[in-house]
Design an enzyme around this catalytic site. Structure first.
Site, short mmCIF file in Angstrom:
data_model
loop_
_atom_site.label_atom_id
_atom_site.label_comp_id
_atom_site.label_asym_id
_atom_site.label_seq_id
_atom_site.Cartn_x
_atom_site.Cartn_y
_atom_site.Cartn_z
N LYS A 70 1.03 15.74 -10.84
CA LYS A 70 0.05 16.59 -11.52
C LYS A 70 -1.31 15.88 -11.52
O LYS A 70 -1.42 14.72 -11.95
CB LYS A 70 0.47 16.87 -12.96
CG LYS A 70 -0.53 17.74 -13.72
CD LYS A 70 0.05 18.22 -15.04
CE LYS A 70 -0.25 17.31 -16.20
NZ LYS A 70 -1.62 17.41 -16.73
N ASP A 92 -3.89 20.81 -12.39
CA ASP A 92 -3.92 21.28 -13.78
C ASP A 92 -5.35 21.28 -14.31
O ASP A 92 -5.73 20.42 -15.10
CB ASP A 92 -3.01 20.38 -14.63
CG ASP A 92 -2.87 20.86 -16.06
OD1 ASP A 92 -3.12 22.06 -16.32
OD2 ASP A 92 -2.51 20.04 -16.93
N LYS A 110 -6.71 24.20 -15.65
CA LYS A 110 -6.75 25.24 -16.69
C LYS A 110 -8.01 26.11 -16.59
O LYS A 110 -8.84 26.15 -17.50
CB LYS A 110 -6.64 24.62 -18.09
CG LYS A 110 -5.36 23.84 -18.32
CD LYS A 110 -5.22 23.38 -19.76
CE LYS A 110 -3.93 22.62 -20.02
NZ LYS A 110 -3.84 21.31 -19.32
N ASP A 158 -12.48 31.62 -17.12
CA ASP A 158 -13.85 32.07 -16.86
C ASP A 158 -13.79 33.56 -16.58
O ASP A 158 -12.73 34.18 -16.73
CB ASP A 158 -14.41 31.27 -15.65
CG ASP A 158 -15.93 31.09 -15.73
OD1 ASP A 158 -16.63 32.07 -16.05
OD2 ASP A 158 -16.41 29.97 -15.48
N THR A 216 -1.06 23.07 -27.31
CA THR A 216 -0.20 22.50 -28.36
C THR A 216 -1.00 21.71 -29.39
O THR A 216 -0.49 21.34 -30.44
CB THR A 216 0.89 21.59 -27.76
OG1 THR A 216 0.26 20.72 -26.83
CG2 THR A 216 1.95 22.41 -27.07
N ARG A 268 3.23 9.28 -19.56
CA ARG A 268 3.38 7.91 -20.04
C ARG A 268 4.78 7.33 -19.94
O ARG A 268 4.91 6.13 -19.64
CB ARG A 268 2.82 7.80 -21.47
CG ARG A 268 1.30 7.85 -21.46
CD ARG A 268 0.71 8.20 -22.80
NE ARG A 268 0.97 9.60 -23.13
CZ ARG A 268 0.48 10.21 -24.22
NH1 ARG A 268 -0.27 9.52 -25.06
NH2 ARG A 268 0.75 11.48 -24.44
O1 C5P Z 1 2.00 11.11 -21.11
P1 C5P Z 1 2.66 12.42 -21.39
O2 C5P Z 1 4.08 12.52 -20.86
O3 C5P Z 1 2.55 12.84 -22.82
O4 C5P Z 1 1.81 13.43 -20.50
C1 C5P Z 1 1.95 14.80 -20.58
C2 C5P Z 1 0.99 15.48 -19.64
O5 C5P Z 1 1.09 16.87 -19.87
C3 C5P Z 1 -0.47 15.11 -19.84
O6 C5P Z 1 -1.11 15.21 -18.56
C4 C5P Z 1 -0.99 16.15 -20.78
O7 C5P Z 1 -2.35 16.43 -20.59
C5 C5P Z 1 -0.17 17.36 -20.34
N1 C5P Z 1 0.01 18.36 -21.38
C6 C5P Z 1 0.56 18.10 -22.62
N2 C5P Z 1 0.71 19.08 -23.55
C7 C5P Z 1 0.31 20.31 -23.26
C8 C5P Z 1 -0.24 20.62 -22.03
C9 C5P Z 1 -0.38 19.60 -21.11
O8 C5P Z 1 0.96 16.98 -22.88
N3 C5P Z 1 0.49 21.25 -24.15
#
Ligand code: C5P
Length: 234
Positions: A32, A59, A61, A64, A123, A214
């Site tokens: 991603k 990603d 998003k 517009d 979220t 992460r």
């Molecule tokens: O590091 P982690 O596993 O939390 O990363 C989750 C990824 O998903 C990040 O790129 C974050 O921006 C994305 N994301 C999220 N929650 C959302 C939408 C996207 O954590 N509701």
């Protein structure tokens, strides 16, 4: 089964992204690329990751006027990404032309159309944040409402939180693909993710794809972390 792990390349430079991608590629299904990396490294990083043979989820998003989103989706399709995101709150016309643009551009370029995924309620938003922007309904109802609007506008997939998967599966047509972030194995800290599921739980609840950042890229050994996650779901 295709490998459902999408690794979030949430790193600031092209070099860091390419290094991470190379390290974990054999254990994952796609990468991603989000706003941080894209804004720093541009479309070239999409091409360079695609050149490694990996699938890319762009990603950004988009949100517009319909004409602008359709053109942005066309540009992303020409970059040969496999998935991309748009905000469902941009409305049914915006979603409809986004999907049409993906299909039409793919046909012209001789490739498969990317999966255009709708983002419902971020979220990071709770009930009072929704009220602030003029929505009187609660988060759950708003997610359902936007999800059904996405279905009726022709989208084939949605991004949702882990705890929305089961509820959405009850109301969505079966063909809708669900992509979920907020995945934690239990071995790492939850960071800022408040509502998480394990990879196995998310798939059992009905997710098709897992976005994982992460727990993989901050691990001491990212390749081993990705392999362990893959083992836990196969
Ligand atoms: O590091 P982690 O596993 O939390 O990363 C989750 C990824 O998903 C990040 O790129 C974050 O921006 C994305 N994301 C999220 N929650 C959302 C939408 C996207 O954590 N509701």
């Amino acid at each position: 089964m295709q490998n459902p792990i999408i690794v979030a390349l949430d790193v600031p430079t092209a070099e860091a992204a390419l290094e991470l991608a190379k390290e974990v590629a054999p254990a994952v299904g796609a990468f991603k690329i989000g706003s941080e990396l894209f804004t720093a490294a541009g479309p070239d990083i999409v091409r360079r990751i695609r050149d490694t043979g990996a699938a890319v989820f762009l990603d950004l998003k988009f949100h517009d006027i319909p004409n602008t989103v359709a053109k942005a989706v066309a540009s992303a399709t020409r970059l040969d990404v496999q998935m991309l995101t748009i905000h469902t709150s941009g409305g049914s016309e915006m979603m409809r032309v986004a999907e049409e643009s993906a299909q039409k551009t793919a046909l012209q370029s001789g490739r498969n159309a990317p999966l255009v995924l709708g983002v419902t309620v971020l979220t990071s938003m709770d009930g009072s944040a929704l009220n602030e922007i003029g929505s009187e309904t609660n988060v759950g109802k708003q997610v359902e409402r936007l999800a059904m609007l996405a279905v009726n506008s022709g989208l084939r997939g949605l991004v949702c939180s882990p705890l929305e998967i089961a509820g959405l599966r009850q109301i969505l047509p079966e063909h809708m693909q669900l992509i979920t972030p907020g995945i934690r194995t239990g071995a790492e800290k939850a960071d800022d993710q408040k509502r998480t599921l394990s990879p196995r739980e998310a798939l059992d609840a009905g997710a098709n794809w897992l976005v994982i950042g992460r727990p993989i890229y901050s691990a001491e050994n990212p390749r081993a972390a990705a392999e362990n996650i893959l083992k836990s779901i196969t």
